[in-house]
Write a protein that holds these residues in place. Structure first.
Motif, PDB file in Angstrom:
ATOM      1  N   PHE A 133      -4.377  14.264  22.262  1.00 36.51           N
ATOM      2  CA  PHE A 133      -5.754  14.697  22.520  1.00 36.51           C
ATOM      3  C   PHE A 133      -6.317  15.307  21.243  1.00 36.51           C
ATOM      4  CE2 PHE A 133      -8.583  18.204  23.722  1.00 36.51           C
ATOM      5  CZ  PHE A 133      -9.356  17.690  24.758  1.00 36.51           C
ATOM      6  N   LEU A 135      -9.273  17.013  19.478  1.00 36.84           N
ATOM      7  CA  LEU A 135     -10.574  17.682  19.525  1.00 36.84           C
ATOM      8  C   LEU A 135     -10.770  18.545  18.267  1.00 36.84           C
ATOM      9  CD1 LEU A 135     -13.166  18.473  21.065  1.00 36.84           C
ATOM     10  CD2 LEU A 135     -11.841  20.244  22.231  1.00 36.84           C
ATOM     11  N   THR A 136      -9.784  19.403  17.961  1.00 34.86           N
ATOM     12  CA  THR A 136      -9.917  20.362  16.857  1.00 34.86           C
ATOM     13  C   THR A 136      -9.959  19.647  15.499  1.00 34.86           C
ATOM     14  OG1 THR A 136      -8.595  21.849  18.200  1.00 34.86           O
ATOM     15  CG2 THR A 136      -8.887  22.469  15.900  1.00 34.86           C
ATOM     16  N   GLY A 141     -12.707  24.852  14.854  1.00 33.70           N
ATOM     17  CA  GLY A 141     -11.721  25.168  15.887  1.00 33.70           C
ATOM     18  C   GLY A 141     -12.411  25.708  17.120  1.00 33.70           C
ATOM     19  N   SER A 142     -12.740  27.000  17.075  1.00 36.36           N
ATOM     20  CA  SER A 142     -13.382  27.626  18.240  1.00 36.36           C
ATOM     21  C   SER A 142     -14.758  27.048  18.523  1.00 36.36           C
ATOM     22  CB  SER A 142     -13.516  29.133  17.999  1.00 36.36           C
ATOM     23  OG  SER A 142     -12.252  29.693  17.754  1.00 36.36           O
ATOM     24  N   TRP A 167      -4.141  19.624  14.018  1.00 34.88           N
ATOM     25  CA  TRP A 167      -3.304  20.252  15.045  1.00 34.88           C
ATOM     26  C   TRP A 167      -2.974  19.321  16.209  1.00 34.88           C
ATOM     27  CZ3 TRP A 167      -0.735  24.324  13.852  1.00 34.88           C
ATOM     28  CH2 TRP A 167      -1.284  25.339  13.060  1.00 34.88           C
ATOM     29  N   ILE A 168      -3.159  18.026  16.079  1.00 33.00           N
ATOM     30  CA  ILE A 168      -3.113  17.176  17.271  1.00 33.00           C
ATOM     31  C   ILE A 168      -1.662  16.872  17.692  1.00 33.00           C
ATOM     32  CG2 ILE A 168      -4.064  15.084  18.342  1.00 33.00           C
ATOM     33  CD1 ILE A 168      -6.085  17.358  17.238  1.00 33.00           C
ATOM     34  N   GLY A 169      -1.243  17.524  18.773  1.00 36.65           N
ATOM     35  CA  GLY A 169       0.134  17.394  19.262  1.00 36.65           C
ATOM     36  C   GLY A 169       0.427  15.975  19.715  1.00 36.65           C
ATOM     37  N   ASN A 217       2.751  18.134  15.511  1.00 29.96           N
ATOM     38  CA  ASN A 217       1.290  18.245  15.336  1.00 29.96           C
ATOM     39  C   ASN A 217       0.878  17.422  14.118  1.00 29.96           C
ATOM     40  OD1 ASN A 217       2.094  21.175  16.544  1.00 29.96           O
ATOM     41  ND2 ASN A 217       0.113  20.485  17.275  1.00 29.96           N
ATOM     42  N   SER A 368      -3.139  31.338  20.706  1.00 31.11           N
ATOM     43  CA  SER A 368      -4.285  30.780  19.966  1.00 31.11           C
ATOM     44  C   SER A 368      -4.786  29.428  20.440  1.00 31.11           C
ATOM     45  CB  SER A 368      -3.940  30.647  18.475  1.00 31.11           C
ATOM     46  OG  SER A 368      -3.891  31.932  17.904  1.00 31.11           O
ATOM     47  N   GLU A 370      -5.858  26.136  22.994  1.00 27.96           N
ATOM     48  CA  GLU A 370      -6.704  25.956  24.196  1.00 27.96           C
ATOM     49  C   GLU A 370      -7.672  27.127  24.352  1.00 27.96           C
ATOM     50  OE1 GLU A 370      -6.344  23.741  27.233  1.00 27.96           O
ATOM     51  OE2 GLU A 370      -4.630  22.574  26.593  1.00 27.96           O
ATOM     52  N   THR A 372      -8.856  30.579  21.811  1.00 25.90           N
ATOM     53  CA  THR A 372      -8.175  31.815  21.405  1.00 25.90           C
ATOM     54  C   THR A 372      -8.475  32.914  22.422  1.00 25.90           C
ATOM     55  OG1 THR A 372     -10.099  32.559  20.173  1.00 25.90           O
ATOM     56  CG2 THR A 372      -8.476  31.242  18.952  1.00 25.90           C
ATOM     57  N   GLU A 374     -10.118  35.580  21.845  1.00 23.07           N
ATOM     58  CA  GLU A 374     -11.522  36.001  21.712  1.00 23.07           C
ATOM     59  C   GLU A 374     -12.445  35.036  22.450  1.00 23.07           C
ATOM     60  OE1 GLU A 374      -9.367  35.843  19.158  1.00 23.07           O
ATOM     61  OE2 GLU A 374      -9.164  37.967  18.711  1.00 23.07           O
TER      62      GLU A 374
HETATM   63  P1  FAD Z   1     -10.830  29.571  14.403  1.00 23.30           P
HETATM   64  O1  FAD Z   1     -11.822  28.956  15.325  1.00 23.30           O
HETATM   65  O2  FAD Z   1     -11.030  29.407  12.955  1.00 23.30           O
HETATM   66  O3  FAD Z   1     -10.743  31.129  14.735  1.00 23.30           O
HETATM   67  C1  FAD Z   1     -10.166  32.086  13.864  1.00 23.30           C
HETATM   68  C2  FAD Z   1     -10.334  33.472  14.493  1.00 23.30           C
HETATM   69  O4  FAD Z   1     -11.729  33.768  14.669  1.00 23.30           O
HETATM   70  C3  FAD Z   1      -9.704  33.522  15.899  1.00 23.30           C
HETATM   71  O5  FAD Z   1      -9.116  34.791  16.103  1.00 23.30           O
HETATM   72  C4  FAD Z   1     -10.911  33.359  16.803  1.00 23.30           C
HETATM   73  O6  FAD Z   1     -10.715  33.921  18.092  1.00 23.30           O
HETATM   74  C5  FAD Z   1     -11.981  34.112  16.017  1.00 23.30           C
HETATM   75  N1  FAD Z   1     -13.331  33.710  16.404  1.00 23.30           N
HETATM   76  C6  FAD Z   1     -13.935  32.495  16.264  1.00 23.30           C
HETATM   77  N2  FAD Z   1     -15.176  32.522  16.753  1.00 23.30           N
HETATM   78  C7  FAD Z   1     -15.386  33.769  17.244  1.00 23.30           C
HETATM   79  C8  FAD Z   1     -16.480  34.437  17.891  1.00 23.30           C
HETATM   80  N3  FAD Z   1     -17.620  33.793  18.183  1.00 23.30           N
HETATM   81  N4  FAD Z   1     -16.313  35.735  18.231  1.00 23.30           N
HETATM   82  C9  FAD Z   1     -15.145  36.393  17.994  1.00 23.30           C
HETATM   83  N5  FAD Z   1     -14.092  35.828  17.388  1.00 23.30           N
HETATM   84  C10 FAD Z   1     -14.207  34.535  17.023  1.00 23.30           C
HETATM   85  N6  FAD Z   1      -6.237  21.067  19.204  1.00 23.30           N
HETATM   86  C11 FAD Z   1      -6.401  19.802  19.716  1.00 23.30           C
HETATM   87  O7  FAD Z   1      -7.508  19.280  19.749  1.00 23.30           O
HETATM   88  N7  FAD Z   1      -5.336  19.103  20.182  1.00 23.30           N
HETATM   89  C12 FAD Z   1      -4.063  19.602  20.198  1.00 23.30           C
HETATM   90  O8  FAD Z   1      -3.133  18.922  20.637  1.00 23.30           O
HETATM   91  C13 FAD Z   1      -3.857  20.931  19.669  1.00 23.30           C
HETATM   92  N8  FAD Z   1      -2.609  21.460  19.623  1.00 23.30           N
HETATM   93  C14 FAD Z   1      -2.410  22.672  19.010  1.00 23.30           C
HETATM   94  C15 FAD Z   1      -1.121  23.160  18.836  1.00 23.30           C
HETATM   95  C16 FAD Z   1      -0.896  24.336  18.142  1.00 23.30           C
HETATM   96  C17 FAD Z   1       0.487  24.807  17.908  1.00 23.30           C
HETATM   97  C18 FAD Z   1      -2.000  25.084  17.659  1.00 23.30           C
HETATM   98  C19 FAD Z   1      -1.804  26.379  16.906  1.00 23.30           C
HETATM   99  C20 FAD Z   1      -3.282  24.622  17.840  1.00 23.30           C
HETATM  100  C21 FAD Z   1      -3.522  23.415  18.513  1.00 23.30           C
HETATM  101  N9  FAD Z   1      -4.804  22.909  18.654  1.00 23.30           N
HETATM  102  C22 FAD Z   1      -4.995  21.635  19.172  1.00 23.30           C
HETATM  103  C23 FAD Z   1      -5.948  23.627  18.101  1.00 23.30           C
HETATM  104  C24 FAD Z   1      -6.330  24.886  18.848  1.00 23.30           C
HETATM  105  O9  FAD Z   1      -6.975  24.577  20.049  1.00 23.30           O
HETATM  106  C25 FAD Z   1      -7.159  25.760  17.872  1.00 23.30           C
HETATM  107  O10 FAD Z   1      -6.231  26.316  16.961  1.00 23.30           O
HETATM  108  C26 FAD Z   1      -7.954  26.836  18.567  1.00 23.30           C
HETATM  109  O11 FAD Z   1      -8.993  26.297  19.315  1.00 23.30           O
HETATM  110  C27 FAD Z   1      -8.530  27.850  17.562  1.00 23.30           C
HETATM  111  O12 FAD Z   1      -9.191  27.227  16.503  1.00 23.30           O
HETATM  112  P2  FAD Z   1      -8.828  27.604  14.996  1.00 23.30           P
HETATM  113  O13 FAD Z   1      -7.350  27.661  14.868  1.00 23.30           O
HETATM  114  O14 FAD Z   1      -9.561  26.684  14.119  1.00 23.30           O
HETATM  115  O15 FAD Z   1      -9.334  29.096  14.807  1.00 23.30           O
END
Ligand code: FAD
Length: 392
Positions: A133, A135-136, A141-142, A167-169, A217, A368, A370, A372, A374
């Motif tokens: 899947f 998406l990221t 990310g968020s 990060w796509i598992g 990933n 972190s 699905e 985070t 926050e």
């Molecule tokens: P960022 O979005 O950069 O966030 C960094 C920090 O800022 C976090 O603490 C966050 O909470 C904070 N932040 C961001 N916006 C705000 C706000 N508005 N207010 C307050 N705080 C905020 N994704 C997929 O699509 N498919 C997968 O299979 C998949 N597998 C994963 C497996 C692992 C091991 C990991 C670590 C991640 C995986 N992900 C996957 C991605 C995962 O969903 C993202 O890491 C997650 O959504 C957070 O995005 P980011 O890491 O880019 O953090």
């Protein structure tokens, strides 16, 4: 007739039907017998134990909540219990399964046409085909809801995809990767079934993770990746549909956090009964008991909350904020439980061979992914205040 279960303090398993208990114990037996002996080795090597896939397929647990797809027991409660049982032994295997059965099969179940469901879901249910899947992205990310950089453009009967996913598992080996992209014309999000071997698609394994090391990933790069219109998810109109999938799978991630905490607690409890200092088992010391009681309290609260969460899901009453609250609460409490489990094991708590070190690391990924802590908090905050704190 269940064996004593240390981490189920309020005997929630007694609320399951006979059939549900049977499935729970079948999954537990598989994890104890097939995965536990190899979990640390593969985690350490950062490799995936492909040999377990056919054995896992025999469990017949993929897509268990999906009507007409899963086996007899079609409930989200069962899906949650399975996520917990897998994570109780190995969070990586639980994540592999969650990506395949939850995110990938779930996307097809929610957003696919009848033909797409017929083509993919039975084979994925039998684990003959594995899903991922995407998406990221590296820069998003968020903020995926409004900010996807990956684009799609229609050219006749085909779509052309460009961009990166991070990060796509499972993506290094998956047969089908769900890719979410922004339509250059309408600016709306669309979903695609990208098949293994597509010449415009490259998946590179991400190295040097300190958590979920067994999960493969990938960093995905798509350069003029051509996908036929028939492989566009026909029922996805916008990100709202993607969010439906995430709501469903976030509930399972909350259960996964329960499993991670439970595995750590059960290992730590066993250890404190065996380990002696000052001529007595350390479990007999008041301060150690305090840690154990904090752990089992958290664990019991999480399990009870998740039980109700799954009931809501099975009654079709689950909202985004229900799923987000459970994900936030469980991932926070799990961090507390695993850190106490590590603490009561002294130095051995940081050795992989005692399992708890792996749970400590893996809890960080659950925290972190699905959404985070926050972001899920803000989803709940928006629901209870009426104010969205996402937008500037
Ligand atoms: P960022 O979005 O950069 O966030 C960094 C920090 O800022 C976090 O603490 C966050 O909470 C904070 N932040 C961001 N916006 C705000 C706000 N508005 N207010 C307050 N705080 C905020 N994704 C997929 O699509 N498919 C997968 O299979 C998949 N597998 C994963 C497996 C692992 C091991 C990991 C670590 C991640 C995986 N992900 C996957 C991605 C995962 O969903 C993202 O890491 C997650 O959504 C957070 O995005 P980011 O890491 O880019 O953090």
């Amino acid at each position: 007739n269940l064996p004593p279960i240390d981490g189920d303090f309020y005997n929630l398993s007694l609320k399951l039907t006979e059939r549900q208990r049977e499935i729970q114990l079948k999954v537990r037996h598989f994890m104890e017998k097939e995965v536990k002996p190899i979990a640390n080795e593969y985690w350490n090597k950062a490799e995936f134990p492909f040999e377990i896939i056919p054995k896992m397929a025999e469990l017949d647990i993929c897509g268990i909540a999906y009507e007409g797809i899963g086996p007899d027991e079609q409930s989200f409660l069962m899906e949650g219990i399975i996520a917990m049982e897998l994570a109780r032994v190995d969070v990586s295997i639980s994540t592999f399964f969650g990506v395949h059965s939850g995110l990938a099969m779930g996307s097809i179940y929610v957003c696919g046409s009848e033909e797409q469901k017929q083509e993919w879901l039975p084979k994925m249910q039998r684990m003959e085909k594995i899903g991922a899947f995407g998406l990221t992205e590296p820069d998003v990310g968020s903020a995926v809801a409004g900010g996807l950089g990956t684009t799609c453009r229609q050219e006749g009967d085909e779509w052309v995809l460009n961009g990166q996913k991070k990060w796509i598992g499972n993506a290094t080996f998956a047969d089908v990767i769900i890719i979410w992209a922004r339509d250059e014309e309408s600016d709306r999000v669309k979903g695609f079934l990208v098949r293994k071997g597509n010449p415009g698609f490259k998946a590179e394994k991400m190295e040097n993770k300190m958590a979920l090391r067994t999960v493969q990933n990938a960093l995905i790069t798509m350069k003029d990746c051509r996908v036929p219109e028939s492989d566009r998810l026909q029922k996805c109109e916008s990100f709202k549909d993607t969010a439906q999938v995430l709501k469903m799978t976030r509930a399972a991630v909350a259960w996964q956090a329960v499993g991670c905490a439970r595995g750590a607690y059960e290992s730590a409890l066993k250890y404190t009964k065996k380990r002696e200092q000052f001529g007595r088992p350390i479990a007999s010391f008041q301060l150690i008991q305090n840690h154990l009681v904090e752990m089992v309290s958290n664990l019991t609260a999480m399990q009870t909350l998740c039980f109700r969460l799954s009931e809501l899901q099975d009654e079709d009453l689950l909202t985004d904020e229900h799923a987000s609250l459970a994900k936030v609460f469980c991932s926070m409490r799990t961090r507390d439980v695993v850190s106490r489990a590590r603490e009561v094991m002294g130095g051995n708590g940081i050795l992989l061979e005692h399992d708890v070190a792996r749970f400590v690391a893996d809890a960080e990924a659950i925290y972190s992914y699905e959404g985070t802590k926050e972001i899920n908090s803000l989803i709940v905050g928006r629901a209870i205040t009426g104010y969205s704190a996402f937008v500037s």
